[in-house]
Every structure is written in structure tokens, then in C-alpha cells.
Design a protein around this motif. Structure first.
Motif, short mmCIF file in Angstrom:
data_model
loop_
_atom_site.label_atom_id
_atom_site.label_comp_id
_atom_site.label_asym_id
_atom_site.label_seq_id
_atom_site.Cartn_x
_atom_site.Cartn_y
_atom_site.Cartn_z
N VAL A 57 0.88 -1.18 0.00
CA VAL A 57 0.00 0.00 0.00
C VAL A 57 0.92 1.23 0.00
O VAL A 57 1.61 1.50 1.00
CB VAL A 57 -0.89 0.00 1.26
CG1 VAL A 57 -1.85 1.19 1.23
CG2 VAL A 57 -1.65 -1.31 1.40
N PRO A 58 0.97 1.98 -1.11
CA PRO A 58 1.97 3.05 -1.25
C PRO A 58 1.55 4.34 -0.53
O PRO A 58 1.31 5.36 -1.15
CB PRO A 58 2.05 3.25 -2.77
CG PRO A 58 0.70 2.85 -3.26
CD PRO A 58 0.16 1.81 -2.34
N SER A 59 1.51 4.28 0.76
CA SER A 59 0.97 5.39 1.57
C SER A 59 2.04 6.40 1.97
O SER A 59 1.71 7.49 2.42
CB SER A 59 0.34 4.82 2.85
OG SER A 59 1.33 4.13 3.58
N ALA A 115 7.79 5.07 0.72
CA ALA A 115 7.61 3.95 1.64
C ALA A 115 6.12 3.60 1.74
O ALA A 115 5.30 4.15 1.00
CB ALA A 115 8.16 4.33 3.01
N GLY A 116 5.75 2.69 2.62
CA GLY A 116 4.34 2.33 2.73
C GLY A 116 4.13 1.15 3.66
O GLY A 116 4.86 0.96 4.62
N VAL A 117 3.14 0.36 3.31
CA VAL A 117 2.68 -0.70 4.21
C VAL A 117 2.49 -1.99 3.42
O VAL A 117 1.95 -1.96 2.31
CB VAL A 117 1.32 -0.28 4.82
CG1 VAL A 117 0.80 -1.36 5.76
CG2 VAL A 117 1.43 1.05 5.54
N LEU A 118 2.94 -3.09 3.99
CA LEU A 118 2.71 -4.39 3.36
C LEU A 118 1.53 -5.09 4.03
O LEU A 118 1.41 -5.06 5.26
CB LEU A 118 3.97 -5.26 3.49
CG LEU A 118 5.15 -4.82 2.63
CD1 LEU A 118 6.46 -5.35 3.21
CD2 LEU A 118 4.97 -5.30 1.19
N ARG A 119 0.69 -5.72 3.22
CA ARG A 119 -0.37 -6.58 3.79
C ARG A 119 0.34 -7.88 4.18
O ARG A 119 0.47 -8.80 3.36
CB ARG A 119 -1.44 -6.84 2.73
CG ARG A 119 -2.23 -5.60 2.33
CD ARG A 119 -3.32 -5.97 1.32
NE ARG A 119 -4.22 -4.88 1.09
CZ ARG A 119 -4.09 -3.96 0.12
NH1 ARG A 119 -3.06 -4.02 -0.71
NH2 ARG A 119 -4.96 -2.99 -0.01
N ALA A 120 0.79 -7.95 5.42
CA ALA A 120 1.77 -8.97 5.80
C ALA A 120 1.21 -10.39 5.74
O ALA A 120 1.82 -11.28 5.13
CB ALA A 120 2.28 -8.66 7.20
N PRO A 202 -0.77 8.53 5.40
CA PRO A 202 0.47 7.76 5.53
C PRO A 202 0.53 6.95 6.83
O PRO A 202 -0.18 7.25 7.80
CB PRO A 202 1.56 8.84 5.54
CG PRO A 202 0.89 10.08 5.98
CD PRO A 202 -0.55 9.97 5.58
N ALA A 203 1.39 5.96 6.83
CA ALA A 203 1.77 5.33 8.09
C ALA A 203 2.62 6.34 8.86
O ALA A 203 3.16 7.29 8.27
CB ALA A 203 2.54 4.07 7.81
#
Ligand SMILES: Cc1cc2nc3c(=O)[nH]c(=O)nc-3n(C[C@H](O)[C@H](O)[C@H](O)COP(=O)(O)OP(=O)(O)OC[C@H]3O[C@@H](n4cnc5c(N)ncnc54)[C@H](O)[C@@H]3O)c2cc1C
Length: 343
Positions: A57-59, A115-120, A202-203
Motif C-alpha cells: 500500500v503506497p501510503s 515507503a508504505g505498508v505491506l499486507r503482511a 500515511p503510516a
């Protein structure tokens, strides 16, 4: 290749079984992790294309600093050297990143737009399925070391190379070799209006306050998680119920920094293991008595994002194309923080 898994890939007791994990490049002065995170994102993107799955997720990620400006500036330098974009913002300017933001107490904000977030959890499952499609055999069972081999349900598995990448369980499997503390870390999801959804929001990581979070991904809620090391956790036996005290820490911070969320309802929670090494550097080392056996773990609360780049690195080590870096060895380490937050 055989992958032995005690439960199922991405199960909720594993550290990789959480909904989301940050992928950020900043690591203060530590360039190695910045380069590895950059390479890892390229590989996550490759997996997305090959598996046709949306994992990243390109937050962007926003860092808040109360007084650790040296760390922020070192990160900005390190990212610039890797060709990664950063924006150093005055605290008031960071208000444009969030629907409601109070900069009180902050001296600077570092924004990493790439940066961003991975759906882990999803990424872990997709990775395992992708490996199976490419010929990996997944065996369900609990492996134990048997000299240079692997014991599994009364059988012995022989292999040219064995990598014990067992997260929090590594500590029980090799108690005499690895210095790992497994702690209980609590994560909270708060119900927030649509304006708080990622990737628009964003995160964020408050480096000095030791707390981080993620905008609402897939309707799960706005995440906030205190980063202070929790009490010991048994990854198999312990309940995963969160404490009212840690929830209060998360709520108090939310109300202070994101005032519109002060009374947001709690819509979910999780407890998850950190596998902490004393200096927060990973464990990537050969077994001292069996050259063909490698130990990989000690994610120390920041390992997920690096996964595919670490796999490439370990492949080079197994092929002896590269010497193992002593920072990841089984030697005694001096306690040190600062690879995640101030903690
Ligand atoms: C609350 C929290 C937040 C975090 N936030 C971030 C973040 O934002 N960004 C980031 O990059 N990282 C983050 N991390 C760290 C990251 O999640 C971990 O470093 C990473 O997921 C560890 O992966 P792993 O494969 O080493 O361990 P795990 O994901 O725990 O996997 C180990 C697997 O091995 C299996 N296993 C263990 N022993 C055996 C055995 N004997 N036989 C067979 N199978 C076995 C287990 O069942 C498990 O599936 C966070 C961690 C937590 C807890």
C-alpha cells in the motif's frame, strides 16, 4: 526445496501473521538496512506482478521527532545516497498529511513518500503459494534439530542446506546459541471515518514517543501500536488478549496527536511476538557445529519488510558468494536501540 511449517503459512501466532507491516527505508545512520529495504520493495513488487496480488500500500511513512533530529538527518542522508526521496517538514506542515493533526511537542517530521505498508499476512500466504507453484514442497509439522539433519514426526529429513527461520520459536530451538527475548506486543485498530484510509493517509512513527501506526487498510481500522517492549510471550501457549493499560497508552497518544480520533471506538486488537536481539540486528549465522545449517531470525520488530532481500542475501551466503556479516553472528552483543524507534 522443502518448507516445514508447524501451523500454516501466515497463521496468526506468527509475527508475519499480522494484517500490516511498515516498509520504511529510514534507519538513522545504518545504511545496510536502507539498501536492503529498497531491494526488498523491488522484490515485493515483483511478487505482486507474478502472483497478481496487491501486497504493498503506497501510503508513504511520516516520522515524528521530538528531539532526535540527528537520527532524522542521518536517515535523510542515507536515503538520498540510495536515490530515495525524503521531505523534511516543519511540524505544522505535516498537518497536510492527516485529516486532523496536532504537532505539539514535535521539532521535525521526515516524510518518506516512497515507503508504505505491506499486507503482511496476505503477503506471507501468497509467497508460500507462489513457492509451491514453483516446486517447493510444504510439509505441516514441527521440526526439531537432529545434528546436521531435521527430525519431523519420527522421520529424519536430510538436506544439503537447512535454514532454521523460525521467528519467536528460534529461541526455544537453539537456546544455547541465540540471545533472543520474545515479548508480547499489542496492536490496536480504531474505527475512523473514510478520510483516514490508506494510501491517502500515511503510516506514521513517533520515534521519541515510541509508538507507530497505519491508516485504515482494507477497512481494518486506524492502527496504533506502542513500541515499548512488552512482557515475555510464549508464542504457542499464551492467550493473545490485549491489556487495558496498553490500550490506554494508544488512546492517549491518538487523542493528543490526531485529535479527531480522540473518541474513536476500538474495533480490533492483536498481540504478537517481537523476537528481540540485544542490539536489534538480525541473526543470520551458520551453526557453529554444522556448516550446512543456518539460523535466521531475531527480527526485532523490524524484520518483515526485508524478507525477500534477506532471502537473496542468505542465498549468497549459502553459495559462499559472500562472507557472513559479523553484526548478525551468534557472538555476544551489546544492548542497543534505535533501529525501530528510540526503544
Ligand atoms: C506487533 C508487531 C509489529 C511489527 N511491525 C513491523 C513493521 O512494521 N515492519 C517490519 O518490517 N517488521 C515488523 N515486525 C517484525 C516482523 O513481523 C517480524 O520480524 C517478521 O514477521 C518475522 O518473520 P519470521 O519469518 O522470522 O517469523 P514468523 O513470522 O513468526 O514465522 C516463523 C514461522 O516458523 C514456524 N515455525 C517455528 N518453529 C517451527 C518448527 N520447529 N517447525 C516448523 N515450523 C516452525 C512458525 O509456525 C511460523 O509460521 C513487527 C512485529 C510485531 C510483533
Amino acid at each position: 526445496m522443502t518448507l516445514v511449517e508447524a501451523y500454516t503459512p501466515g497463521h496468526v501466532r506468527a509475527a508475519s501473521g499480522g494484517e500490516t507491516r511498515l516498509l520504511r527505508f529510514s534507519h538513522g545512520p545504518d545504511d545496510w538496512y536502507t539498501g536492503t529495504a529498497k531491494r526488498a520493495l523491488e522484490l515485493w513488487r515483483e511478487l505482486e506482478r507474478e502472483a497478481r496480488a496487491e501486497l504493498f500500500v503506497p501510503s508513504g511513512v511520516a516520522w515524528f521527532f521530538e528531539d532526535s533530529e540527528g537520527w532524522a538527518l542521518e536517515s535523510a542522508r542515507s536515503l538520498a545516497e540510495e536515490g530515495l526521496e525524503t521531505e523534511l517538514l516543519a511540524p505544522e506542515e505535516a498537518g497536510r498529511l492527516f485529516p486532523s493533526f496536532d504537532p505539539t511537542g514535535l521539532r521535525s517530521v521526515l516524510f518518506e513518500p516512497g515507503a508504505g505498508v505491506l499486507r503482511a499476512r496476505k503477503a506471507t500466504r501468497v509467497l508460500a503459494e507462489h513457492a509451491v507453484a514453483r516446486g517447493t514442497r510444504v510439509v505441516q509439522g514441527r521440526a526439531t534439530p537432529a545434528g546436521g539433519a531435521v527430525a519431523l514426526d519420527g522421520e529424519t529429513l536430510e538436506a544439503d542446506r537447512v535454514v532454521w527461520a523460525c521467528g519467536a520459536w528460534l529461541a526455544q530451538l537453539f537456546p544455547e546459541l541465540v540471545q533472543l527475548t520474545v515479548t508480547r506486543q499489542e496492536v490496536f485498530f480504531f474505527g475512523a471515518p473514510p478520510a483516514w484510509q490508506a494510501p491517502a493517509v500515511p503510516a506514521w512513527i513517533d520515534f521519541d514517543a515510541g509508538i507507530y501506526g497505519v491508516g485504515d487498510v482494507d477497512g481494518r481500522g486506524f492502527k496504533a501500536s506502542p513500541d515499548e517492549h512488552g512482557p515475555p510471550l510464549d508464542p504457542d501457549a499464551d492467550d493473545r488478549v490485549v491489556s487495558a493499560e496498553t490500550e490506554q497508552v494508544a488512546r492517549e497518544y491518538l487523542g493528543r496527536r490526531f485529535p479527531a480520533l480522540a473518541n474513536a471506538p476500538l474495533v480490533g486488537s492483536r498481540a504478537c511476538p517481537y523476537s528481540l536481539t540485544p542490539d536489534q540486528n538480525f541473526v543470520i549465522a551458520p551453526h557453529p557445529e554444522h556448516e550446512s545449517i543456518w539460523l535466521l531470525g531475531g527480527g526485532s520488530g523490524h524484520g518483515f519488510k526485508h524478507g525477500p532481500a534477506l532471502a537473496e542475501y542468505v542465498e549468497r551466503l549459502l553459495k559462499k558468494d559472500e562472507e557472513p556479516d559479523p553484526r548478525f553472528s551468534l557472538e555476544d552483543r551489546k544492548p542497543r536501540g534505535g533501529l525501530r524507534t528510540r526503544n
